[in-house]
Design a protein around this motif. Sequence first.
Motif, PDB file in Angstrom:
ATOM      1  N   LEU A 101     -84.314   5.646  10.626  1.00 25.06           N
ATOM      2  CA  LEU A 101     -84.488   6.694  11.631  1.00 25.06           C
ATOM      3  C   LEU A 101     -84.867   8.031  10.991  1.00 25.06           C
ATOM      4  N   SER A 102     -84.540   8.232   9.721  1.00 24.47           N
ATOM      5  CA  SER A 102     -84.949   9.465   9.038  1.00 24.47           C
ATOM      6  C   SER A 102     -86.240   9.253   8.248  1.00 24.47           C
ATOM      7  N   VAL A 103     -86.810   8.067   8.378  1.00 28.97           N
ATOM      8  CA  VAL A 103     -88.029   7.680   7.674  1.00 28.97           C
ATOM      9  C   VAL A 103     -87.886   7.903   6.160  1.00 28.97           C
ATOM     10  N   GLY A 104     -86.844   7.271   5.613  1.00 32.65           N
ATOM     11  CA  GLY A 104     -86.717   7.229   4.157  1.00 32.65           C
ATOM     12  C   GLY A 104     -85.977   8.394   3.540  1.00 32.65           C
ATOM     13  N   ARG A 105     -85.030   9.007   4.253  1.00 32.11           N
ATOM     14  CA  ARG A 105     -84.333  10.166   3.689  1.00 32.11           C
ATOM     15  C   ARG A 105     -82.835   9.928   3.446  1.00 32.11           C
ATOM     16  N   ALA A 106     -82.390   8.686   3.576  1.00 36.45           N
ATOM     17  CA  ALA A 106     -80.957   8.426   3.413  1.00 36.45           C
ATOM     18  C   ALA A 106     -80.592   8.181   1.955  1.00 36.45           C
ATOM     19  N   TRP A 107     -79.419   8.656   1.577  1.00 35.50           N
ATOM     20  CA  TRP A 107     -78.771   8.273   0.331  1.00 35.50           C
ATOM     21  C   TRP A 107     -77.463   7.600   0.705  1.00 35.50           C
ATOM     22  N   LEU A 108     -77.010   6.724  -0.187  1.00 30.91           N
ATOM     23  CA  LEU A 108     -75.651   6.212  -0.031  1.00 30.91           C
ATOM     24  C   LEU A 108     -74.756   6.938  -1.021  1.00 30.91           C
ATOM     25  N   GLY A 109     -74.007   7.894  -0.515  1.00 33.78           N
ATOM     26  CA  GLY A 109     -72.994   8.534  -1.353  1.00 33.78           C
ATOM     27  C   GLY A 109     -71.684   7.793  -1.147  1.00 33.78           C
ATOM     28  N   ILE A 110     -71.021   7.399  -2.204  1.00 32.66           N
ATOM     29  CA  ILE A 110     -69.842   6.547  -2.024  1.00 32.66           C
ATOM     30  C   ILE A 110     -68.800   6.799  -3.111  1.00 32.66           C
ATOM     31  N   GLY A 111     -67.566   6.524  -2.750  1.00 33.06           N
ATOM     32  CA  GLY A 111     -66.479   6.671  -3.718  1.00 33.06           C
ATOM     33  C   GLY A 111     -65.315   5.777  -3.326  1.00 33.06           C
ATOM     34  N   ALA A 112     -64.255   5.842  -4.117  1.00 33.97           N
ATOM     35  CA  ALA A 112     -63.150   4.894  -3.963  1.00 33.97           C
ATOM     36  C   ALA A 112     -62.146   5.320  -2.886  1.00 33.97           C
ATOM     37  N   ALA A 113     -62.369   6.466  -2.236  1.00 33.78           N
ATOM     38  CA  ALA A 113     -61.484   7.010  -1.202  1.00 33.78           C
ATOM     39  C   ALA A 113     -60.170   7.477  -1.827  1.00 33.78           C
ATOM     40  N   TRP A 114     -59.590   8.526  -1.259  1.00 35.96           N
ATOM     41  CA  TRP A 114     -58.360   9.085  -1.859  1.00 35.96           C
ATOM     42  C   TRP A 114     -57.350   9.530  -0.807  1.00 35.96           C
ATOM     43  N   ASN A 115     -57.820   9.722   0.453  1.00 36.63           N
ATOM     44  CA  ASN A 115     -56.974  10.396   1.423  1.00 36.63           C
ATOM     45  C   ASN A 115     -56.037   9.411   2.111  1.00 36.63           C
ATOM     46  N   GLU A 116     -54.976   9.075   1.415  1.00 36.57           N
ATOM     47  CA  GLU A 116     -54.065   8.065   1.927  1.00 36.57           C
ATOM     48  C   GLU A 116     -53.415   8.500   3.239  1.00 36.57           C
ATOM     49  N   GLU A 117     -53.103   9.772   3.328  1.00 31.36           N
ATOM     50  CA  GLU A 117     -52.418  10.285   4.515  1.00 31.36           C
ATOM     51  C   GLU A 117     -53.263  10.049   5.770  1.00 31.36           C
ATOM     52  N   GLU A 118     -54.549  10.312   5.644  1.00 34.49           N
ATOM     53  CA  GLU A 118     -55.458  10.130   6.770  1.00 34.49           C
ATOM     54  C   GLU A 118     -55.558   8.641   7.145  1.00 34.49           C
ATOM     55  N   SER A 119     -55.707   7.790   6.136  1.00 34.42           N
ATOM     56  CA  SER A 119     -55.796   6.355   6.418  1.00 34.42           C
ATOM     57  C   SER A 119     -54.512   5.852   7.065  1.00 34.42           C
ATOM     58  N   ARG A 120     -53.372   6.300   6.537  1.00 33.49           N
ATOM     59  CA  ARG A 120     -52.111   5.881   7.150  1.00 33.49           C
ATOM     60  C   ARG A 120     -51.997   6.417   8.562  1.00 33.49           C
ATOM     61  N   GLY A 121     -52.461   7.636   8.762  1.00 35.03           N
ATOM     62  CA  GLY A 121     -52.406   8.242  10.088  1.00 35.03           C
ATOM     63  C   GLY A 121     -53.119   7.397  11.117  1.00 35.03           C
ATOM     64  N   LEU A 122     -54.295   6.878  10.732  1.00 27.58           N
ATOM     65  CA  LEU A 122     -55.102   6.124  11.689  1.00 27.58           C
ATOM     66  C   LEU A 122     -54.892   4.616  11.579  1.00 27.58           C
ATOM     67  N   GLY A 123     -53.960   4.202  10.743  1.00 27.90           N
ATOM     68  CA  GLY A 123     -53.707   2.762  10.649  1.00 27.90           C
ATOM     69  C   GLY A 123     -54.827   2.006   9.972  1.00 27.90           C
TER      70      GLY A 123
END
Lengths: 291, 495
Positions: A101-123
Amino acid sequence: MKLSLHIPDFTWAHGPAQLGEDLAAIARTAEDAGFSSISVMDHFFQIGAIGPSEQEMLEAYTTLSYLAAHTSRVNLFAMVTGVVYRYPGVLAKEVTTLDVLSVGRAWLGIGAAWNEEESRGLGIPFPPVAERFERLEETLQICLQMWAGDEKPFEGKYYQLERPLNSPQPISKPHPPILIGGGGERKTLRLVARYAQACNLFESPQLAHKLEVLRGHCEREGRNYDEIEKTATIGAIDLGRRGEKIGEIVDRLGALGEHGITTVAGWVPDVATLTTLEKIGTDLIPAIADL
Amino acid sequence: MTDALNLPAPCLVILAGPGASGKSTWASAHFPADVIVSSDRLRAIIGSGEDDLAASTDAFALLDRIVQLRVARRLTTVIDTLGLDADRRAAWLALARKNDLACVVVAFDLPAGECRARNRTRNPRIPADVLTAQLRTWARVRETLPIEGFDAVLTPAPVRVVAAPFTEAAAAARRQYEQPSGLRFGLHLGSFTLPGGAATTADRLREIAEAAEAAGFSAIYVMDHFRQIPQIGRAWEDFLESYTALAYLAACTDRVRLGALVTGITYRNVPHLGKIIATLDVLSGGRAVCGLGLAWFKEEHVAYGWDFPSVGQRYVLLEDALRLLPTMWGPGGKPFHGQILEVPDTSCYPRPLQKHLPVIVGGGGERRTLRLAAQYADAANVLGSVETVRRKAAVLRAHCEAVGRDPQEVELTHLSTALVGADDQQVSELVSRLRPRNTDPARYAAAVHAGTAADHIGRFRQLAEAGVTEVMIRLADLTDPAPLDRMAKVIAAFR
């Protein structure tokens, strides 16, 4: 030196009712100002470093696709996608859709995640760090396999895909560039050497050392260190009230450039007023172009 | 619009009446030549002329064979003979029944004097005594036709053969013109295989969205799948991720509502889904719709390595989601304890701009799905014929009463495919162009609801009368904005 606009904060004067319009205006202004890319965080709650959890936070890939329709030149990515939030197949489809949809302008930025509180908050399941890194590596393998058009079964420790079909394929060739965020020396930078087109490090006294570690991983992995784009995050791009800090910023970016950093990402205070973005376009971006 | 009577395709049309009563003229006025099997024409082909009675036996043997072959292929066929032989009529009717075709007889009931007068102008004429004998037989036949078991005994008025779902559409369209009722239209995007391929998909999609808004659609929906579903196309056809596509469409449009019809409950962590939909609502200025369903496409889950719990577990998850999502979209961050989902902190800021974000439950499952819709949703989305919809409406009402919900609060919406032509000729051109090879045209036309704007107005009126308030339309030929212009005429009739 290229400048990348990071938008970690959506709490603006007009409130949520105008958020869509404000965000579109920010993206268009940043593009006109000469920013090379725009990134958002991949979080569901605002993070502690920026504001209270209850502050506005938009979902990353929905927001990036919206920005795709309002821009025509800037690259778009999440800084950085938390590996635990989505099934890898869903992530690959989202990044591919953003790329088409952006005609070739996407990057995949990625990491191992760190925000445990947020993940626990949302199950949302939040495994221990070692497992998150293993999942990160499998996710990278799955994305690369899907982007290569290889539909054969994927048999990982955590993920088993019987037919990782991806149609349409991305417009970016050979695939949307992968940026792995973080300076973890043993695992993160090894994954950069093995899989990524870009790394992202904090501006810090350890930066030169981190790059040396990356160079070591590249040698062990047989990867050409020079083909990895080195990006850095500098926090706020604060020009000062009357632009008096521009010289200081140019010096900081110059120092980063000497280490081989070619793109610097930062957020802009009061970004929704647009005037700082415009000033960055006239006064800062031309001054760093040749660094 | 014409006042022609609609016959369902395919059908077997048997003409009956004495010579010179106007059968061949009527047939050629309303049917293409290839569809008409005429004993006169066959006599001329294998004998010395249309009146070569010596060729009659062979001509009828040939006629029966042709009718048999056409009906076996489920092709609409008009049998142009005198139709006075009861055994033949019975055999043709049995043939139609065996092949599941509608079968009507058209009675050419002209006064005897008129037949004789017309015969005098014909060349060659039917001998006067022969015509008298036919008129005498016809009088008896006319009496028995109504009890021979045909679907209808028609008079030679104008007819059209239409896709089966439109048989009742003409009268319904008249009701809509006379006493218009309102109906909302949603465009359902079921395919992303667009001309130019992925490189131009973004532009094509923007054009389609803008044209849909201009055509009067009040919503745009996408499917929530990761590869094309077998009901529509092949697995490797282009398919976009739903919410990424919807957020892009939010930026391309100003007015239409946007949603996935329907989001499979198994694909994403449910609170993450709540965040995605809230984001869509905020970025679109309050235009998000939340479509939710059980998910059904097991192969897709297996292909990508996703859990596909049992149907019972999926119902539990769906019910949890129907309770959790409005909690997330409301103020505060109070914990949610579902049967499966545990969400200690349901904060979701920014909250959707809509005070109440509409939820549509997809699926017509009468025992569980419609009950969940009655309990939790703003609408239930169903598929199927008008008759099916009437039944679903009654079931939904009963569930509402059972759970103490005002039935007025739960809308019924309907998803179907449509192929709209400007006139009958364009409809049949579109059907020939689009139907898959080896698929019978009548079957394809019925499956995609191929018809004129007036046909569609009639069908949608019937759905509105059955209790539907919004129709979601997948346009079978939507690869550019042109079909949306044709659809605009249909939508205009329901303003």
